[in-house]
Scaffold this active site. Structure first.
Site, PDB file in Angstrom:
ATOM      1  N   CYS A   1      28.968  78.991  60.494  1.00 13.12           N
ATOM      2  CA  CYS A   1      29.247  79.808  61.636  1.00 13.12           C
ATOM      3  C   CYS A   1      30.042  79.352  63.174  1.00 13.12           C
ATOM      4  CB  CYS A   1      28.372  81.670  61.586  1.00 13.12           C
ATOM      5  SG  CYS A   1      29.590  82.835  62.374  1.00 13.12           S
TER       6      CYS A   1
ATOM      7  N   HIS B   1      28.355  83.064  56.212  1.00 15.71           N
ATOM      8  CA  HIS B   1      26.935  82.345  56.437  1.00 15.71           C
ATOM      9  C   HIS B   1      26.030  82.168  54.816  1.00 15.71           C
ATOM     10  CE1 HIS B   1      25.986  83.090  60.120  1.00 15.71           C
ATOM     11  NE2 HIS B   1      26.532  83.934  60.686  1.00 15.71           N
TER      12      HIS B   1
ATOM     13  N   GLU C   1      23.633  80.183  54.013  1.00 17.83           N
ATOM     14  CA  GLU C   1      22.172  80.594  53.911  1.00 17.83           C
ATOM     15  C   GLU C   1      21.746  81.483  54.526  1.00 17.83           C
ATOM     16  OE1 GLU C   1      22.780  80.961  58.365  1.00 17.83           O
ATOM     17  OE2 GLU C   1      23.758  81.092  56.207  1.00 17.83           O
TER      18      GLU C   1
END
Length: 180
Positions: A9, A97, A99
């Site tokens: 990001c 994202h 993650e």
């Protein structure tokens, strides 16, 4: 130095900027779980193809990066033309994202300012790319499947070399991958 680098990001935007590319407002914000589409190079990439050709991933951004010189576009989406790029074999930038899991998304959505930010984003951008809290929470199980595959692939990249990681979640995944 050939060491692996992963920018997520804002980190992806900073990576692009550091490599001489532009970073600017995207035509619309994205907030929620939306699909990305892998480019031909993305489908051949061992990190990006880990979750399939059209994975559901988490987004929360208003800006976007452009490709630096030698950057290879790996993914795009309906709302954002550049979702991921790679430089060489070990430097990756993600606008989304990879993650994000249920716990992390839940923490972000429980932050006091999150509802206000989502409301502002709906007013200023395309509401089709801004999901409310309820929709985001309901999409966690499906989105998490992609996230787990991405983080495992990123962990395999990071275990190849010594590294410093400021994200404790990715550091833990990489540590687990190193120990088997």
């Amino acid at each position: 130095a050939g060491l692996p680098v992963v920018g997520i990001c804002l980190g992806g935007q900073l990576m692009a900027k550091a490599l001489g590319a532009r970073v600017e407002k995207n035509r619309t914000g994205e907030c929620g779980w939306f699909r990305i589409v892998l480019t031909n190079k993305g489908r051949m990439d061992h990190i990006l193809n880990a979750a399939g050709k059209n994975p559901l991933v988490y987004h929360w951004h208003n800006d976007t990066f452009f490709l630096p010189v030698d950057g290879e576009l790996l993914a795009c989406s309906d709302a954002c033309e550049r979702q991921a790029f790679r430089i060489g074999e070990a430097a990756y930038a993600f606008q989304f994202h990879p993650e994000a899991d249920g716990q992390l998304v839940g923490q972000w959505l429980s932050a006091q300012e999150s509802e206000d930010e989502i409301r502002r984003a709906r007013k200023t951008g395309n509401g089709n790319f801004i999901q409310d809290r309820t929709v985001q929470l309901s999409n966690i199980p499906q989105g998490e499947r992609s996230s787990l595959k991405f983080t495992a692939a990123i962990g395999s990249l990071l275990k190849k070399q010594a590294f410093v990681c400021l994200n404790p979640k990715i550091a833990k995944i990489a540590e687990t991958a190193q120990t088997g």
